[in-house]
Enzyme design. Structure first.
Site, PDB file in Angstrom:
ATOM      1  N   GLU A 194      10.699  -3.480  13.558  1.00 35.91           N
ATOM      2  CA  GLU A 194      11.908  -3.154  12.801  1.00 35.91           C
ATOM      3  C   GLU A 194      13.153  -3.318  13.673  1.00 35.91           C
ATOM      4  O   GLU A 194      14.174  -3.864  13.233  1.00 35.91           O
ATOM      5  CB  GLU A 194      11.821  -1.721  12.254  1.00 35.91           C
ATOM      6  CG  GLU A 194      10.707  -1.494  11.243  1.00 35.91           C
ATOM      7  CD  GLU A 194       9.347  -1.242  11.869  1.00 35.91           C
ATOM      8  OE1 GLU A 194       8.393  -0.975  11.125  1.00 35.91           O
ATOM      9  OE2 GLU A 194       9.222  -1.312  13.115  1.00 35.91           O
ATOM     10  N   ASP A 199       0.805  -1.223   0.000  1.00 33.22           N
ATOM     11  CA  ASP A 199       0.000   0.000   0.000  1.00 33.22           C
ATOM     12  C   ASP A 199       0.838   1.273   0.000  1.00 33.22           C
ATOM     13  O   ASP A 199       0.301   2.368   0.136  1.00 33.22           O
ATOM     14  CB  ASP A 199      -0.962   0.009   1.195  1.00 33.22           C
ATOM     15  CG  ASP A 199      -0.245  -0.128   2.533  1.00 33.22           C
ATOM     16  OD1 ASP A 199       0.974  -0.395   2.541  1.00 33.22           O
ATOM     17  OD2 ASP A 199      -0.905   0.016   3.582  1.00 33.22           O
TER      18      ASP A 199
END
Length: 298
Positions: free
Chosen positions: A248, A161
């Site tokens: 992350e 996206d």
């Protein structure tokens, strides 16, 4: 038979001659051509391969999102797209889409277990979507390439996206360990970014949300050298015991330190990726049984 000539002459007579008579430079030739689907640039033996990992899941806009991303990737030389479905099996929709793009691709699937999901289509925000799918792609890379592999490569996590500048892919291609850059429209800000000092070293994070995270960066904001992924076989995204926004960090802390990071995009002053989101379509008129033909793929 009247061929319409008189009517055309009458029309011309009713117009100002200056308006009706065009100079040669005003005439633009229109050529009709058949549409030809674009194919990727020729493979180069000198460029590192960029392995783009994209997790995806079934939803009304899935094909639209992936089509847009594929149209970007088609312009990137030496690109390998690893598309991982969150599903029990590889679906016909994605199989056809990948085949029709002409891209170099690998199609994988792994379903996120039910205990990581809430009822319906809502998920616990503590369980980031796409984690298992990214980990499967990392495992595939390690099983496919030897850790002493001499062929250079870069690994990038590109969600379906987002919006990507082509310049971004050329920036990351020279990554030695882990390269970083800003990402727009994340964390409630116009953009989040690594902080870079005058010596070109990353020393912190320009973000409001938990800036003391080890790597306060969005998934779209870094790339990793393939050799590092292969050598650090213990490096995966953690699925359990990780707070939101720390996915992350759970991977990167196994790979590098802050001092190892390589700022790209003009020392992190240029925006080359945007965390855009497609608006959820309003389908209220479909009703429970569906108004349109469900066999038509959208």
């Amino acid at each position: 038979m009247d061929d319409g000539g008189d009517s055309r002459r009458d029309l011309a007579a009713g117009l100002d001659s200056k308006e009706y008579c065009l100079s040669e430079r005003d005439i633009v030739e229109v050529v009709r051509t058949e549409y030809v689907y674009t194919r990727p640039p020729p493979w180069s033996d000198t460029l590192p391969t960029i392995h783009v990992i994209t997790p995806t899941y079934s939803r009304p806009v899935q094909k639209a999102e992936l089509t847009r991303l594929a149209n970007t990737l088609l312009h990137v030389p030496n690109l390998h797209w690893i598309l991982v479905e969150d599903s029990q099996r590889r679906t016909p929709l994605i199989t056809r889409l990948l085949r029709d793009t002409g891209l170099n691709y690998t199609h994988l699937n792994v379903e996120t277990p039910r205990n990581y999901k809430l009822r319906g289509d809502m998920r616990d925000p503590r369980i980031p979507r796409g984690t298992m799918q990214r980990n499967l792609a990392l495992r595939w890379l390690r099983e496919t390439f030897n850790k002493n592999n001499s062929q250079p490569g870069i690994v990038y996590f590109a969600d379906d996206d987002n919006t990507y500048s082509l310049e971004l892919f050329e920036e990351m291609r020279s990554t030695r360990k882990v390269s970083v850059w800003p990402v727009a429209f994340v964390g409630g800000l116009r953009y989040e970014s690594p902080k870079v000092n005058a010596a070109g070293k990353v020393y912190g994070w320009k973000t409001v949300f938990d800036p003391h995270r080890p790597f306060a960066i969005d998934m779209a904001g870094f790339a990793v050298n393939l050799r590092l992924i292969l050598q650090r076989s213990q490096a995966y995204f953690k699925l359990r015991g990780v707070k939101g926004g720390y996915q992350e960090s759970s991977l990167l802390r196994e790979l590098v330190t802050l001092n190892d990071l390589e700022p790209k995009a003009a020392n992190c002053t240029k925006i080359l990726v945007w965390h855009t989101r497609t608006e959820k379509p309003v389908l209220v008129n479909e009703g429970k049984k569906g108004f349109t033909d469900p066999n038509v793929e959208i």
